[in-house]
Write an enzyme that holds these catalytic residues in place. Structure first.
Site, PDB file in Angstrom:
ATOM      1  N   ARG A  68       0.766  -1.030  -0.192  1.00 56.54           N
ATOM      2  CA  ARG A  68      -0.234  -0.408  -0.189  1.00 56.54           C
ATOM      3  C   ARG A  68       0.558   1.220  -0.556  1.00 56.54           C
ATOM      4  O   ARG A  68       1.892   1.030   0.566  1.00 56.54           O
ATOM      5  CB  ARG A  68      -1.204   0.034   1.137  1.00 56.54           C
ATOM      6  CG  ARG A  68      -2.229  -1.162   1.081  1.00 56.54           C
ATOM      7  CD  ARG A  68      -2.804  -0.651   2.095  1.00 56.54           C
ATOM      8  NE  ARG A  68      -2.401  -1.184   3.664  1.00 56.54           N
ATOM      9  CZ  ARG A  68      -1.951  -0.256   4.429  1.00 56.54           C
ATOM     10  NH1 ARG A  68      -1.716   0.837   4.238  1.00 56.54           N
ATOM     11  NH2 ARG A  68      -1.074  -0.736   5.418  1.00 56.54           N
ATOM     12  N   TYR A 197      -1.842  -2.871  -6.548  1.00 64.36           N
ATOM     13  CA  TYR A 197      -1.772  -3.668  -5.847  1.00 64.36           C
ATOM     14  C   TYR A 197      -2.606  -4.113  -4.357  1.00 64.36           C
ATOM     15  O   TYR A 197      -3.476  -3.143  -4.626  1.00 64.36           O
ATOM     16  CB  TYR A 197      -0.524  -3.078  -4.709  1.00 64.36           C
ATOM     17  CG  TYR A 197      -0.506  -3.573  -2.608  1.00 64.36           C
ATOM     18  CD1 TYR A 197      -0.046  -5.349  -2.720  1.00 64.36           C
ATOM     19  CD2 TYR A 197      -0.694  -3.483  -1.926  1.00 64.36           C
ATOM     20  CE1 TYR A 197       0.310  -6.115  -1.639  1.00 64.36           C
ATOM     21  CE2 TYR A 197      -0.949  -3.698  -1.041  1.00 64.36           C
ATOM     22  CZ  TYR A 197      -0.709  -4.951  -0.504  1.00 64.36           C
ATOM     23  OH  TYR A 197      -0.911  -5.602   0.243  1.00 64.36           O
ATOM     24  N   LYS A 206      -9.767  -2.549   1.560  1.00 71.95           N
ATOM     25  CA  LYS A 206      -9.105  -1.258   2.776  1.00 71.95           C
ATOM     26  C   LYS A 206     -10.282   0.195   2.022  1.00 71.95           C
ATOM     27  O   LYS A 206     -10.206   0.878   2.894  1.00 71.95           O
ATOM     28  CB  LYS A 206      -7.894  -1.046   2.289  1.00 71.95           C
ATOM     29  CG  LYS A 206      -6.764  -2.023   3.165  1.00 71.95           C
ATOM     30  CD  LYS A 206      -7.230  -2.495   4.727  1.00 71.95           C
ATOM     31  CE  LYS A 206      -6.391  -3.474   4.393  1.00 71.95           C
ATOM     32  NZ  LYS A 206      -6.373  -3.812   6.261  1.00 71.95           N
ATOM     33  N   HIS A 226     -10.357  -2.067  11.795  1.00 76.39           N
ATOM     34  CA  HIS A 226      -9.369  -3.130  11.025  1.00 76.39           C
ATOM     35  C   HIS A 226      -9.314  -4.067  12.296  1.00 76.39           C
ATOM     36  O   HIS A 226      -8.105  -3.849  12.862  1.00 76.39           O
ATOM     37  CB  HIS A 226      -8.237  -1.928  10.927  1.00 76.39           C
ATOM     38  CG  HIS A 226      -6.579  -2.797  10.429  1.00 76.39           C
ATOM     39  ND1 HIS A 226      -5.664  -2.704  10.272  1.00 76.39           N
ATOM     40  CD2 HIS A 226      -7.049  -3.668   9.371  1.00 76.39           C
ATOM     41  CE1 HIS A 226      -4.513  -2.811   9.418  1.00 76.39           C
ATOM     42  NE2 HIS A 226      -5.624  -4.233   9.294  1.00 76.39           N
ATOM     43  N   SER A 248      -1.333  -3.326  10.389  1.00 80.80           N
ATOM     44  CA  SER A 248      -0.769  -4.535   8.849  1.00 80.80           C
ATOM     45  C   SER A 248       0.197  -5.048   9.670  1.00 80.80           C
ATOM     46  O   SER A 248       1.472  -4.922  10.211  1.00 80.80           O
ATOM     47  CB  SER A 248      -0.805  -4.115   8.636  1.00 80.80           C
ATOM     48  OG  SER A 248      -1.974  -2.304   7.958  1.00 80.80           O
ATOM     49  N   CYS A 250       1.433  -7.464  11.917  1.00 80.42           N
ATOM     50  CA  CYS A 250       1.166  -7.600  13.262  1.00 80.42           C
ATOM     51  C   CYS A 250       0.502  -9.580  14.158  1.00 80.42           C
ATOM     52  O   CYS A 250       0.802  -9.333  15.096  1.00 80.42           O
ATOM     53  CB  CYS A 250       1.408  -6.741  13.855  1.00 80.42           C
ATOM     54  SG  CYS A 250       2.397  -5.521  14.054  1.00 80.42           S
ATOM     55  N   ASP A 277      -9.436  -9.700   9.568  1.00 83.92           N
ATOM     56  CA  ASP A 277      -8.822  -8.298   8.508  1.00 83.92           C
ATOM     57  C   ASP A 277      -9.598  -7.587   9.134  1.00 83.92           C
ATOM     58  O   ASP A 277      -9.424  -5.680  10.262  1.00 83.92           O
ATOM     59  CB  ASP A 277      -8.486  -8.465   7.394  1.00 83.92           C
ATOM     60  CG  ASP A 277      -8.014  -7.006   7.027  1.00 83.92           C
ATOM     61  OD1 ASP A 277      -6.473  -6.439   7.894  1.00 83.92           O
ATOM     62  OD2 ASP A 277      -7.743  -6.685   6.478  1.00 83.92           O
ATOM     63  N   ARG A 369       1.912 -12.434  -0.616  1.00 88.53           N
ATOM     64  CA  ARG A 369       0.874 -13.224   0.029  1.00 88.53           C
ATOM     65  C   ARG A 369      -0.666 -13.511  -0.661  1.00 88.53           C
ATOM     66  O   ARG A 369       0.410 -14.083  -1.811  1.00 88.53           O
ATOM     67  CB  ARG A 369      -0.617 -11.411  -0.176  1.00 88.53           C
ATOM     68  CG  ARG A 369       0.107  -9.908   0.330  1.00 88.53           C
ATOM     69  CD  ARG A 369      -0.763  -9.885   1.359  1.00 88.53           C
ATOM     70  NE  ARG A 369      -0.268  -8.465   2.047  1.00 88.53           N
ATOM     71  CZ  ARG A 369      -0.807  -8.049   3.673  1.00 88.53           C
ATOM     72  NH1 ARG A 369      -1.442  -9.040   3.198  1.00 88.53           N
ATOM     73  NH2 ARG A 369      -0.514  -6.837   3.634  1.00 88.53           N
TER      74      ARG A 369
HETATM   75  C1  OXD Z   1      -3.417  -4.468   5.426  1.00 90.22           C
HETATM   76  C2  OXD Z   1      -3.560  -5.723   4.523  1.00 90.22           C
HETATM   77  O1  OXD Z   1      -2.209  -3.822   4.675  1.00 90.22           O
HETATM   78  O2  OXD Z   1      -4.688  -6.383   5.352  1.00 90.22           O
HETATM   79  O3  OXD Z   1      -3.687  -3.897   6.880  1.00 90.22           O
HETATM   80  O4  OXD Z   1      -3.703  -6.039   3.847  1.00 90.22           O
HETATM   81 MN    MN Z   2      -5.394  -5.534   7.420  1.00 95.48          MN
END
Ligand code: OXD
Ligand code: MN
Length: 590
Positions: A68, A197, A206, A226, A248, A250, A277, A369
């Site tokens: 991102r 992306y 998002k 989130h 993100s 974590c 998420d 991913r």
């Molecule tokens: C982020 C995702 O960047 O979930 O938080 O992809």
């Molecule tokens: Mn996320």
């Protein structure tokens, strides 16, 4: 029925972007097969070994387009103040003036795909409808996994009174200089150009389910967060639901799919995944907050995912999965750093170049991913698509901090919990471009995802706490505390359930706690079967008033950024922290 207004909009975009053709997606299986074959033919997807990873594919993105890009993500509210100091802002007029020429002719020689989708279960009055117009087949096929994509959206649109997020996406020329992700909260619209992306291009995620939805939630009395959602059942058979906001990369996906450690499994602990998420939270008729996962799939981080750290994610991504920017093994399967299988000879790195373990380079891009359907996850909760959602007992805010923040602590009440979320600071990761490991304020893990002024967002949080008679209890957690040698003190992963055990005990009015200046920490955790040195545990649960006094001081400049708009209750909680830490209460853990 497709509304006429949608046809008019598609026609306008067609005239602007000048695609060779327009294709309306219906979401059928026949369509998936056909579009996938097209993507392979176009070189967008590389087929993997279909015996070992049935119906799975690899996508290699442009090397400049792997995460991102927050610096080119804008909230285009009418007034700059409505975007607030933590968002980039452009006026709607300026944004349209800047982006329109970039879209002009951008789809020449390409197909414009019309992708109708629903966020949330189809048929639920709380679900939201979006339509993404995109020239990326990769986006179409990912949206098919991540959302309820296809013809069902038209019926949903009628049911929800025509409320619709119009999402326009073009890869453009993929130049970082001509990359913009713009949100128009006043028009319920998103314009994204120049990136393929995930978070920049799969606009249901998002952009819609967090940035636009946060605004809708503010106006309609609910919350877009989130957060993962998980169900935990203790040996007494009590099943409870927890939401957790983590920045993100974590470990949200890992916690959402956590497997109890053997000693807890034996005692009868069970865990299920509801979402990994995003959570949409609403007051329920019973005075509790109820959460829905608006997504239909996982867009999980590959590196570090293994049978040891997250066997459920490995199983979820074992078929019907799109991998992005992982390494390719000669047998047509995939690999990344931290995979349970050792690297073999002949691996191609994420860019398709020969790679060897000694090369000093990563085989997989650090933000590589997997996109996998949620219902393939062995731990998926049977109720994960319940339109009413699940009632939430506790909310966790996780920071990635080497020190200061203890393993877990409990807020005194909702207002204090809101303050803990508002002042969350965490080390940066590879999920966004920029430096990794730098401490930054990431309130409620929503810094990059809040679609309006965060001071108002804190105000909305405070209001939501009073809108329900039984708000969830709020906790701060930090799995990432390190010792003097820089090594993690807490094993994390399955053992995090030991922390959830204490959290849920507190929700039931049980679970011994010790009061500290920042809230309650556990008097004891169930450590059965875990070899952890008492000194390490002491350090993990330690609250050092001097460190928190410094933390409180550091928070001032962040909180001041919001000026008069900051709710007084947040400053009141800050004053309490200052007072409590100035008293220098000795931190003792018995
Ligand atoms: C982020 C995702 O960047 O979930 O938080 O992809
Ligand atoms: Mn996320």
């Amino acid at each position: 029925m497709i509304p006429e207004s949608v046809r008019v909009w598609v026609e306008e975009v067609r005239a602007l972007c000048q695609p060779e053709s327009v294709y309306w997606c219906d979401g059928s299986e026949e369509e998936r097969v056909r579009l996938t074959a097209q993507a392979v033919q176009d070189g967008v997807l590389i087929p993997l070994n279909h015996d070992k990873l049935p119906n799975s594919y690899l996508h290699r993105s442009d090397p400049t387009d792997v995460a991102r890009t927050e610096q080119v993500t804008f909230i285009c509210s009418r007034a700059k103040d409505d975007a607030g100091p933590t968002n980039n802002w452009m006026s709607p007029e300026d944004a349209r003036a800047k982006l329109t020429p970039l879209y002009a002719g951008a789809m020449r020689g390409r197909t414009l795909y019309v992708v109708p989708f629903v966020m949330g279960p189809v048929g639920s009055p709380f679900s939201k409808v979006g339509i993404e117009l995109t020239d990326s087949l990769y986006v179409v096929l990912n949206m098919r996994i991540m959302t309820r994509m296809g013809a069902a959206a038209w019926g949903q649109l009628e049911q929800t009174g025509g409320e619709l997020t119009k999402c326009l996406h073009s890869l453009g020329d993929l130049s970082p200089d001509r990359r913009f992700i713009c949100h128009f909260p006043d028009d319920n619209a998103i314009w994204s150009i120049g990136s393929g992306y995930g978070g920049n291009a799969l606009l249901g995620k998002k952009c819609l389910a967090l940035r636009i939805a946060s605004v809708l939630g503010r106006d309609q009395g609910w919350m877009a967060e989130h957060m993962l959602i998980l169900a935990v059942q203790n040996p007494r058979g009590e099943k409870r639901y927890v939401c957790a906001a983590f920045p993100s990369q974590c470990g949200k996906t890992n916690l959402a799919m956590v497997v109890p450690p053997p000693a807890m499994l034996e005692k009868g602990w069970k865990v299920w995944t509801v979402g990994d998420d995003i959570a949409w939270l609403r007051p329920g008729p019973d005075g509790r907050l109820w959460a829905v996962n608006p997504e239909a799939g996982f867009f999980g981080v590959a590196p570090g995912t293994s049978n040891a750290t997250n066997p459920n994610a490995i199983a979820a991504a074992s078929r019907n999965t799109i991998f992005t920017n992982v390494a390719l093994k000669p047998d047509g399967t995939v690999w990344w750093e931290g995979h349970h299988e050792p690297p073999v000879d002949g691996i191609l790195d994420w860019r398709g170049r020969p790679w060897s373990p000694g090369s000093g380079e990563k085989a997989a891009q650090p933000n590589s991913r997997f996109t996998a359907p949620a219902d393939q996850c062995p731990s998926i909760a049977p109720e994960w698509q319940d339109p009413a959602g699940v009632p939430i007992s506790a909310i966790l805010f996780d920071a990635r901090r080497p020190n200061v923040v203890p393993l877990v602590y409990q807020a005194r009440d909702w207002q204090h919990g809101t303050f803990i979320g508002a002042t969350l600071a965490s080390e940066t990761t590879a999920a966004a471009t920029g430096k990794v490991g730098v401490l930054r304020h990431d309130p409620m893990a929503m810094l990059p995802f809040c679609g309006y002024n965060m001071a108002d967002y804190f105000g909305h949080w405070l209001e939501m706490g009073t809108a329900v008679a039984h708000p969830p209890l709020i906790f701060g957690v930090n799995w990432f505390g390190t010792g003097e040698d820089g090594r993690f003190l807490w094993p994390g992963f399955g053992d995090n359930l030991r922390v959830l055990d204490w959290v849920l005990e507190r929700c039931e009015g049980r679970g011994a706690a010790i009061e500290t200046p920042i809230g309650n920490v556990p008097a004891a955790l169930d450590l059965d079967g875990l070899a952890i040195a008492p000194a390490a545990l002491e350090r993990l649960l330690r609250v050092v008033p001097e460190q928190w006094a410094a933390e409180a001081q550091e928070q001032v400049s962040f909180l001041e950024r919001f000026g008069d708009r900051m709710p007084a209750a947040i400053w009141a909680e800050h004053a309490k922290l200052v007072a409590a830490t100035a008293a220098r209460v000795p931190a003792t853990v018995e």
